[in-house]
Motif scaffolding. Sequence first.
Motif, PDB file in Angstrom:
ATOM      1  N   ASP A  35     -11.437  31.166  34.835  1.00 49.44           N
ATOM      2  CA  ASP A  35      -9.995  30.963  34.072  1.00 49.44           C
ATOM      3  C   ASP A  35      -9.362  29.647  34.616  1.00 49.44           C
ATOM      4  O   ASP A  35      -8.844  29.729  35.936  1.00 49.44           O
ATOM      5  CB  ASP A  35      -9.158  32.053  33.802  1.00 49.44           C
ATOM      6  CG  ASP A  35      -7.977  31.979  33.050  1.00 49.44           C
ATOM      7  OD1 ASP A  35      -7.244  31.219  33.324  1.00 49.44           O
ATOM      8  OD2 ASP A  35      -7.982  32.660  32.146  1.00 49.44           O
ATOM      9  N   VAL A  69      -3.367  37.155  29.481  1.00 47.75           N
ATOM     10  CA  VAL A  69      -4.561  36.769  28.904  1.00 47.75           C
ATOM     11  C   VAL A  69      -5.832  37.630  29.240  1.00 47.75           C
ATOM     12  O   VAL A  69      -6.808  37.435  28.649  1.00 47.75           O
ATOM     13  CB  VAL A  69      -4.795  35.203  29.190  1.00 47.75           C
ATOM     14  CG1 VAL A  69      -3.983  34.258  28.871  1.00 47.75           C
ATOM     15  CG2 VAL A  69      -5.388  35.190  30.815  1.00 47.75           C
ATOM     16  N   ASP A 115     -12.206  30.431  29.061  1.00 51.90           N
ATOM     17  CA  ASP A 115     -10.945  30.101  28.106  1.00 51.90           C
ATOM     18  C   ASP A 115     -11.420  28.723  27.247  1.00 51.90           C
ATOM     19  O   ASP A 115     -10.628  28.298  26.566  1.00 51.90           O
ATOM     20  CB  ASP A 115      -9.670  29.925  28.526  1.00 51.90           C
ATOM     21  CG  ASP A 115      -9.473  29.126  29.593  1.00 51.90           C
ATOM     22  OD1 ASP A 115     -10.521  28.922  30.393  1.00 51.90           O
ATOM     23  OD2 ASP A 115      -8.173  28.870  30.077  1.00 51.90           O
TER      24      ASP A 115
END
Length: 694
Positions: A248, A595, A66
């Motif tokens: 992540d 996400v 991310d």
Amino acid sequence: MNFNGKNIIPRYLLIIICMTLLGVAVVGKAAYEMTARADYWDSVRKRLESRQKVIPAIRGNIYSADGQLMVGSMPVYNLRMDFVISDVNERAVEKMRVRRDTLWRNEADSFCIGLARLFPEKTAKEYKSLIQKHWGGKKRNLLIVRNVSYIQYRECMKLPFARHGAISTGFYAEPVPKRQKPYGSLASRVLGSYNALNDSAMNGLEFAYDSLLRGINGRSHKEKVRSHWMDKTDIEPINGVDLITTLDVGMQDAAEKILERKLKELNAEIGVVVLMEVATGDVKALVNLERVSPGVYREGANYALTALWEPGSTFKTASMMVALDAGVVTRKDVVNTDGGCWNMHGRQMKDHNWHRGGYGVISVDECLMYSSNIGVSRIIDENFHQHPERYVDGLYRIGVGVPFEMQIPGAAKPNVRRPHANLDNWSKTALAWMSIGYETQIPPIYTATFYNAIANGGKMVKPRFVREAQMDGEVTEVFPVEVIKERICKMSTLRDIHEILERVVNDPKGLGRRAGSKLFKVCGKTGTAQVADQFGGYKSGERRYMVSFAGFYPSEKPQYTCLVCIKKAGLPASGGGQAGPVFSELAHYVMSKGVYRNPEDAADSTSVFTVEDDSEQIAIAEQVPMENVPNVIGLGARDAVRLLECRGLKVVVRGYGRVQHQSVAAGSIARQGEVVELTLKPSGKALDTRAAKE
């Protein structure tokens, strides 16, 4: 015309004598320079060599999926003094020595006072004493201050004495690349470590991709132009590429916090979490915590990849898959587990509830729902006892025990024992205990990969830690999804296993209830196994257990696979009751975060990317006066940071790719120490080559 030999021969003789004497003189001179003046020429060689300098390449950064910076090269400086004046011309050396002595005599006090103000670990008197002690000597590279920031370095070079430059004073700053982790120990075993002192990567991704991250050093030399020495670049350095991992930050942080809380509650020894994206095998979180003191846990060895643990009851899923796939049993069949104890070739096999009378006659589904040792071992032993190799072949056919190379080096290989043709390595009870997760050693990452294949419609993909490599936001290499097995079993078998694993968690009688959720369905299997103690035994002292839960969610369209393993001493020990809640809490965090991306959004390995030429924009930015902030929008991170930091600004980088926004407007006054926040995004200039190939 007659030739007069009497006149010509003496002339030739004279020439030969002269040439011989000249040759002797040359050889003699060479011998003299090589012996009598050897020390002088050796000093000249050293002085010339000292002017050769390596230009270190900047080591690449490591980012999360991310866009968060997880490991970066942030240079610091060591302030040093060189008391030796190097020059072939001795008159120039003497002239420089006089100038240096004069500068030191006139400005030493104010210089040392400035050092003490910037670096208060020593007083001005101590700094002066340290330098004065070696003044006029042959000490090189005397360390004055270590690990100075860029801002401190810039301020230091404005001090009296230092402002005259390294050639005139011998005072200089040695840049030292330093690897920093903004998130501390988060995912430290995956990221690895790098020792800047000896320029060596130690483990993890730092080690695995060292050749890409380190780049190629350049080289320069000093050249004298009139009365000044100047650096001339011979070979430009090529900086290392940046790695975009699959991790992540939010999921990793949540996994660590949730697991640590449970480890403290249980006073457990070791905890492991593996969180994978189903379609791609992308590892979103990998946690390895071990107890370093009572109530204190730290990232330890990379147990998820290197630990050869007996998987326990999570292995029963593989055994049942082999039996169903071979057609030796169906879900309509039943198994008699009696009162919870069964004589297995002279050795007692027990279910966890044997003291309460056992389960009696149960179905194939209930063998996994109740994690019945007797139920699973009887199915396997009665159908494969005469030919145990068929069972082991079935394990390898469904992908259990199949070794594969991973992006992180040093991973252990599973140990799934094969029987010899004469069964000299095989006992009567080997098959029964092997079927319930003993006599087999499998690293946790392999167990997670197997369950991920079930979630992925039977396709087994290799765990992936690095998605792509980039240079200034432009993709230079893509690491595609790698398929280990296209299908691990028959589709009918896969449907059966999927439904049974869903019952393990969602059926009121299933032992995996605490891993479930009221918001979405979970599939999975509990695991509880007794493991060897620190002495390699099972019965000495307090017994140790590995409690675990492996599963995936949501059941209808799996997106994530997760494995939780906890090693603890003493009872109670329950995979569903102790590892299950960790699985459930992490699953709720991941699903609420929202996400996760669709499998179609995964990186395409057939894409190629164009590389932009920034030289014109950089040249324009470099012409901006030093007291003003340049326009760095559109530039890569390295060039943008360099242009801003050289003006005394502090830079905070968010994301990766090219600069899309800078918090301080171009043309503003550059105030020393002011923070400029840069927002980066990939430029996205990708060209799909598949159409061209077609």
